[in-house]
Design a protein around this motif. Structure first.
Motif, PDB file in Angstrom:
ATOM      1  N   ASP A 126     -36.750 -92.061  13.007  1.00  0.00           N
ATOM      2  CA  ASP A 126     -37.241 -91.448  14.825  1.00  0.00           C
ATOM      3  C   ASP A 126     -36.073 -90.533  14.843  1.00  0.00           C
ATOM      4  O   ASP A 126     -34.810 -90.927  15.059  1.00  0.00           O
ATOM      5  CB  ASP A 126     -37.596 -92.850  15.697  1.00  0.00           C
ATOM      6  CG  ASP A 126     -38.483 -92.348  16.503  1.00  0.00           C
ATOM      7  OD1 ASP A 126     -37.366 -91.461  17.200  1.00  0.00           O
ATOM      8  OD2 ASP A 126     -39.432 -92.820  17.094  1.00  0.00           O
ATOM      9  N   PRO A 127     -36.459 -89.330  15.398  1.00  0.00           N
ATOM     10  CA  PRO A 127     -36.100 -89.117  15.851  1.00  0.00           C
ATOM     11  C   PRO A 127     -34.729 -88.609  17.274  1.00  0.00           C
ATOM     12  O   PRO A 127     -34.063 -88.375  17.220  1.00  0.00           O
ATOM     13  CB  PRO A 127     -36.869 -87.456  16.210  1.00  0.00           C
ATOM     14  CG  PRO A 127     -38.398 -87.538  15.541  1.00  0.00           C
ATOM     15  CD  PRO A 127     -37.673 -89.540  15.677  1.00  0.00           C
ATOM     16  N   LYS A 128     -35.468 -89.716  17.628  1.00  0.00           N
ATOM     17  CA  LYS A 128     -34.827 -90.810  18.975  1.00  0.00           C
ATOM     18  C   LYS A 128     -33.175 -90.895  18.521  1.00  0.00           C
ATOM     19  O   LYS A 128     -32.148 -90.975  19.113  1.00  0.00           O
ATOM     20  CB  LYS A 128     -35.236 -91.760  19.404  1.00  0.00           C
ATOM     21  CG  LYS A 128     -35.132 -93.168  18.947  1.00  0.00           C
ATOM     22  CD  LYS A 128     -36.185 -94.146  19.611  1.00  0.00           C
ATOM     23  CE  LYS A 128     -36.278 -95.185  19.632  1.00  0.00           C
ATOM     24  NZ  LYS A 128     -36.777 -96.149  20.060  1.00  0.00           N
ATOM     25  N   TYR A 129     -32.883 -91.059  17.195  1.00  0.00           N
ATOM     26  CA  TYR A 129     -31.571 -91.687  16.254  1.00  0.00           C
ATOM     27  C   TYR A 129     -30.452 -90.685  15.938  1.00  0.00           C
ATOM     28  O   TYR A 129     -29.933 -91.166  15.134  1.00  0.00           O
ATOM     29  CB  TYR A 129     -31.836 -92.541  15.347  1.00  0.00           C
ATOM     30  CG  TYR A 129     -32.527 -94.210  15.466  1.00  0.00           C
ATOM     31  CD1 TYR A 129     -31.462 -94.971  17.297  1.00  0.00           C
ATOM     32  CD2 TYR A 129     -33.820 -94.428  15.871  1.00  0.00           C
ATOM     33  CE1 TYR A 129     -32.524 -96.291  17.134  1.00  0.00           C
ATOM     34  CE2 TYR A 129     -34.346 -95.664  15.780  1.00  0.00           C
ATOM     35  CZ  TYR A 129     -33.808 -96.668  16.573  1.00  0.00           C
ATOM     36  OH  TYR A 129     -34.646 -97.521  17.584  1.00  0.00           O
ATOM     37  N   LYS A 130     -31.220 -89.459  16.047  1.00  0.00           N
ATOM     38  CA  LYS A 130     -30.479 -88.589  16.027  1.00  0.00           C
ATOM     39  C   LYS A 130     -28.653 -88.041  16.380  1.00  0.00           C
ATOM     40  O   LYS A 130     -28.940 -88.725  17.840  1.00  0.00           O
ATOM     41  CB  LYS A 130     -31.439 -86.776  16.072  1.00  0.00           C
ATOM     42  CG  LYS A 130     -30.407 -85.952  15.621  1.00  0.00           C
ATOM     43  CD  LYS A 130     -31.401 -84.566  15.758  1.00  0.00           C
ATOM     44  CE  LYS A 130     -30.213 -83.149  15.714  1.00  0.00           C
ATOM     45  NZ  LYS A 130     -30.429 -83.198  13.775  1.00  0.00           N
ATOM     46  N   GLY A 131     -27.853 -88.316  15.607  1.00  0.00           N
ATOM     47  CA  GLY A 131     -26.145 -88.434  15.642  1.00  0.00           C
ATOM     48  C   GLY A 131     -26.001 -89.171  15.893  1.00  0.00           C
ATOM     49  O   GLY A 131     -25.016 -89.825  16.242  1.00  0.00           O
ATOM     50  N   LYS A 132     -27.141 -90.676  16.113  1.00  0.00           N
ATOM     51  CA  LYS A 132     -27.036 -92.159  16.348  1.00  0.00           C
ATOM     52  C   LYS A 132     -26.276 -93.234  15.412  1.00  0.00           C
ATOM     53  O   LYS A 132     -26.110 -94.664  15.686  1.00  0.00           O
ATOM     54  CB  LYS A 132     -27.505 -92.811  17.529  1.00  0.00           C
ATOM     55  CG  LYS A 132     -28.117 -91.996  18.867  1.00  0.00           C
ATOM     56  CD  LYS A 132     -28.564 -93.032  19.161  1.00  0.00           C
ATOM     57  CE  LYS A 132     -29.034 -91.792  20.961  1.00  0.00           C
ATOM     58  NZ  LYS A 132     -29.868 -92.678  21.677  1.00  0.00           N
ATOM     59  N   VAL A 133     -26.394 -92.910  13.863  1.00  0.00           N
ATOM     60  CA  VAL A 133     -26.234 -93.197  13.121  1.00  0.00           C
ATOM     61  C   VAL A 133     -24.885 -92.974  11.966  1.00  0.00           C
ATOM     62  O   VAL A 133     -25.095 -91.287  11.778  1.00  0.00           O
ATOM     63  CB  VAL A 133     -27.454 -93.492  12.069  1.00  0.00           C
ATOM     64  CG1 VAL A 133     -27.114 -94.596  10.392  1.00  0.00           C
ATOM     65  CG2 VAL A 133     -28.300 -93.563  13.068  1.00  0.00           C
ATOM     66  N   ILE A 134     -24.084 -93.703  11.278  1.00  0.00           N
ATOM     67  CA  ILE A 134     -23.331 -93.874  10.543  1.00  0.00           C
ATOM     68  C   ILE A 134     -23.795 -93.998   8.915  1.00  0.00           C
ATOM     69  O   ILE A 134     -23.859 -95.393   9.288  1.00  0.00           O
ATOM     70  CB  ILE A 134     -21.756 -94.249  11.075  1.00  0.00           C
ATOM     71  CG1 ILE A 134     -21.371 -93.395  12.351  1.00  0.00           C
ATOM     72  CG2 ILE A 134     -20.917 -93.684   9.647  1.00  0.00           C
ATOM     73  CD1 ILE A 134     -19.995 -93.856  13.053  1.00  0.00           C
ATOM     74  N   LEU A 135     -23.226 -93.551   7.632  1.00  0.00           N
ATOM     75  CA  LEU A 135     -24.002 -93.857   6.649  1.00  0.00           C
ATOM     76  C   LEU A 135     -22.437 -93.928   5.663  1.00  0.00           C
ATOM     77  O   LEU A 135     -21.558 -93.624   6.035  1.00  0.00           O
ATOM     78  CB  LEU A 135     -24.819 -92.678   6.188  1.00  0.00           C
ATOM     79  CG  LEU A 135     -26.132 -93.270   7.347  1.00  0.00           C
ATOM     80  CD1 LEU A 135     -27.864 -91.979   6.662  1.00  0.00           C
ATOM     81  CD2 LEU A 135     -26.822 -94.188   7.456  1.00  0.00           C
TER      82      LEU A 135
END
Length: 353
Positions: A171-180
């Motif tokens: 979901d676009p709301k997680y843009k920049g919020k996840v570290i892989l």
């Protein structure tokens, strides 16, 4: 004590002078301690960075083992899991290590094929459930296990915004919020790659990665750098393990960082330890492996925030904060061995566009 039954329902670095420098750079492995001048009584142990670090179980395990046995151990930090295995394979004709710690079940076939390990049927295996013993030839012996998961910073994300599935993370709301984490260099990153194949199949896993390429804040080379960015507040979600909150409860006395369980299930991982066939200190290597699978199990569980494999290990209440998935996912070893290189190539092509 860890609930072993639930798992049953159930991874690198003037011309004459320049040439000599280049040769030495290749020939001498870089480590956390010491040089390649191995003493006759020194046991060289390769392990992944997080195991060797100040907050990892390695230093204290080595100290206690040396006091108990009188055997000197040179613990060498060798990158993340995939980097460490690549290092071992590259040193095949000029081996240094006696023991390797941290090759996982999902990436083990490469080291088997390289024929670097000597089987060792440790007597401690009697205390380890058979379903955790992933190598019938005992080239790699399990020392801890767990499930991959995303950990959330509950102070930086509202409860209603916490993802409930891998699909929801796109979901676009997680843009920049996840570290892989990069699957080419890290066993944890590789675990996520396999997890996406398990959930979306070969026809759908790359679509997930295409979407996550847009959402991920960054893709680090290893778990340590990823988790460091996470705890520094750079992003509220990071790839880790279901057991990661145990560390924060035990050492920081906080429940701020929590595991988010996904409805489709979680991929399992088992970390192994093995003895190099080229080792000239096999008796000492066996003693170290036995120690790792017995006296060191609680230290490993707490510092690694993973489940111990030895059924005799009694776990503290902090492990109550490690939620157990209702579904445990896995792929047969033969399927992994046949397809993993292709999946990594496809992943690289998608993520480099």
């Amino acid at each position: 004590m860890a609930d072993y039954h639930y798992m049953e329902v159930l991874m690198n670095k003037h011309r004459f002078v320049c040439v000599m420098v280049a040769i030495l750079a290749i020939a001498v492995p870089l480590g956390a301690q010491g040089t390649k001048e191995q003493s006759p009584k020194e046991l060289v142990v390769y392990a992944y960075d997080a195991f060797c670090g100040d907050w990892g179980p390695g230093p204290s395990i080595v100290e206690n083992f040396e006091k108990e046995t009188g055997i000197k151990v040179n613990l060498v930090s060798s990158g993340d899991g995939v980097e460490m295995m690549t290092k071992l394979i590259s040193e095949k004709n000029n081996p240094w290590a006696d023991v390797v710690i941290g090759i996982t079940d999902d990436m083990a076939q490469k080291i088997y094929d390289a024929k670097l390990l000597q089987p060792y049927e440790s007597p401690v295996l009697a205390d380890i459930p058979s379903f955790l013993q992933f190598d019938a030839e005992h080239r790699l012996l399990p020392f801890d296990y767990g499930n991959f998961a995303f950990v959330v910073d509950t102070q930086a994300m509202k409860h209603e915004d916490i993802p409930t599935s891998l699909a929801s993370l796109t979901d676009p709301k997680y843009k920049g919020k996840v570290i892989l984490i990069d699957p080419r260099t890290s066993s944890v990153g590789l675990g996520l790659l396999v997890w996406t194949v398990e959930v979306f199949g070969e026809n759908g896993y790359l679509d997930w990665w295409k979407a996550m390429k847009e959402n991920a804040l960054t893709i680090t080379e290893g778990w340590s750098s990823a988790y460091g960015l996470f705890t520094e507040g750079e992003a509220p979600l990071v790839l880790s393990y279901t057991t990661s909150p145990v560390y924060h409860v035990t050492y920081e006395h906080t429940t701020r960082y929590q595991t988010t369980l996904f409805s489709e299930g979680h991929s399992t991982t088992i970390e192994g330890v093995g003895m190099l066939a080229s080792s000239t200190h096999k008796d000492a290597a066996k003693k170290f492996i036995d120690y790792l699978l017995s006296q060191a199990q609680l230290s490993i569980a707490l510092a690694n925030s993973m489940y111990p494999v030895n059924a005799r290990t009694v776990l503290p209440e902090a492990f109550d904060y490690a939620p157990k998935p209702e579904k445990n996912l896995s792929i047969p070893a033969e399927t992994l061995a046949k397809n993993l290189d292709r999946w990594l190539t496809e992943w690289t092509q998608v993520m480099s566009r």
